[in-house]
Design a protein around this motif. Sequence first.
Motif, short mmCIF file in Angstrom:
data_model
loop_
_atom_site.label_atom_id
_atom_site.label_comp_id
_atom_site.label_asym_id
_atom_site.label_seq_id
_atom_site.Cartn_x
_atom_site.Cartn_y
_atom_site.Cartn_z
N SER A 112 0.84 -1.19 0.00
CA SER A 112 0.00 0.00 0.00
C SER A 112 0.88 1.25 0.00
N GLU B 138 0.10 4.12 0.94
CA GLU B 138 -0.30 5.07 1.98
C GLU B 138 0.69 5.09 3.15
N TYR B 139 1.61 4.11 3.19
CA TYR B 139 2.49 3.99 4.35
C TYR B 139 3.93 3.75 3.93
N LYS C 206 7.29 5.61 0.38
CA LYS C 206 5.99 4.99 0.60
C LYS C 206 5.75 3.87 -0.40
#
Length: 456
Positions: free
Chosen positions: A407, A409-410, A430
């Motif tokens: 992902s 997002e992280y 990320k």
Amino acid sequence: PDPRFSAGDPASAIEEFRVMVDAMHDHGIEVILDVVYNHTGEGDHLGPTLSWRGIDNASYYVPKPGQPRFLYDSTGCGNTLRAEHVYVRRLIMDSLRYWVEVMNVDGFRFDLASTLLREQGRVNHQSGWLQMVQQDPVLSGVKLIAEPWDLGYSGYQLGTYPPPWREWNDKYRDVVRRYWNGEFGITGQFATRIAGSSDLFAPGHRRPSSSINYVTSHDGFTLQDLVSYERKHNEANQENGRDGRSVNYSQNCGQEGSSTNPDILAHRDRLKRSLLTTLFVSQGVPMLLGGDDLGRTQQGNNNPYCQDNEISWYDWNLGESNKEQLEFVRELIAFRKDHPSLRRNRFLTGQVEKNGLPDAIWWHPEGHVMRSEDWASTQAFGMWLAAPDMLLICFNPTGEAVRFKLSDEYVWSWGLGWGESTVVAGEDLKGGVASVASQSVLILRVQSSASERGMV
């Protein structure tokens, strides 16, 4: 206690046992006693008279229906103790209280526990014996673990014991073994087991800690033998191969028994690490067989109860590979302790929690949430635990490396892994891609601060 195990005068066995328990308690170790109240060592009607057969056979043993001169056998040992009789119950209860009140043990694991619940030949979860244990002021406060089956009619009772009982989960054992054997089509079953077996325990309003998860136990192969033998080798038991489980879901990685081939040894080591990691990242209570942390072998014997020799002994002269396995198990235990998300007291549901994130997400290697149709066609997958700490545990039971899209997002970092697995971050650190080596587990964690990301 058996005086044969006394370090000094056999008469000192009781005091030595109590000193041992106290020493373990001083080091934060509880003592759970494995107890066998389901039969005596007299065999069937042709066996010797050693215990209560000659005193009151009809009271202490369950007769065979319609043939009372023979013994009913739900234990595989020729006889069954009659736990529904008032004096047998008293015998068992007095024994249990003695071990708690005098010997200071912390609980019990009951061998073939279903036998103790039998009344009029059937398993009864309202049995007199079970109710006595549940309300006893001494025993109701200790840890109670059931081997939830026996060999009699309707003896398999996994998931049916009342709180606060815990249960050996053999469905966990078998599915985990089959998954790491590369069996296709059981990914969903594997996910259910590592998530705490809610299908078994949630209907009874119980918690994940009700499940005693294990891959190996004293009944069956050791971990080393599980990856070294495709079949049992019980010739030394002199029962012509009749004893011990024949279906073990084991593999030998290319050679039956011990090997010096470096490729085979590396393959076995990789599988052992994957099985151990699976055990320690699963919801529920992990049970590690003594010696599996050291690479102990029983030379392919999966029923060594009668072997008081090198087959069942520990070899404390550890080689380099044994020491490495011991250190790896220590790392796993420490990792589990450091991450509360691996020790939840409620089942994973996928529902959003207070932090705005679901407690768990099942992650497809292509970088999306698993869909219902994916479970039948995908072997490698990830368990993304989002609370209370965020981990992505990637499982790959296949024979080739699998790339997991992460992902974006992280920011992800290495948590625990080995071998040829790698993590390559995406833009701004990320997202990115993780490559999980064949038959391996890779654990990633989300970096939670700028300092962890190397920004300050």
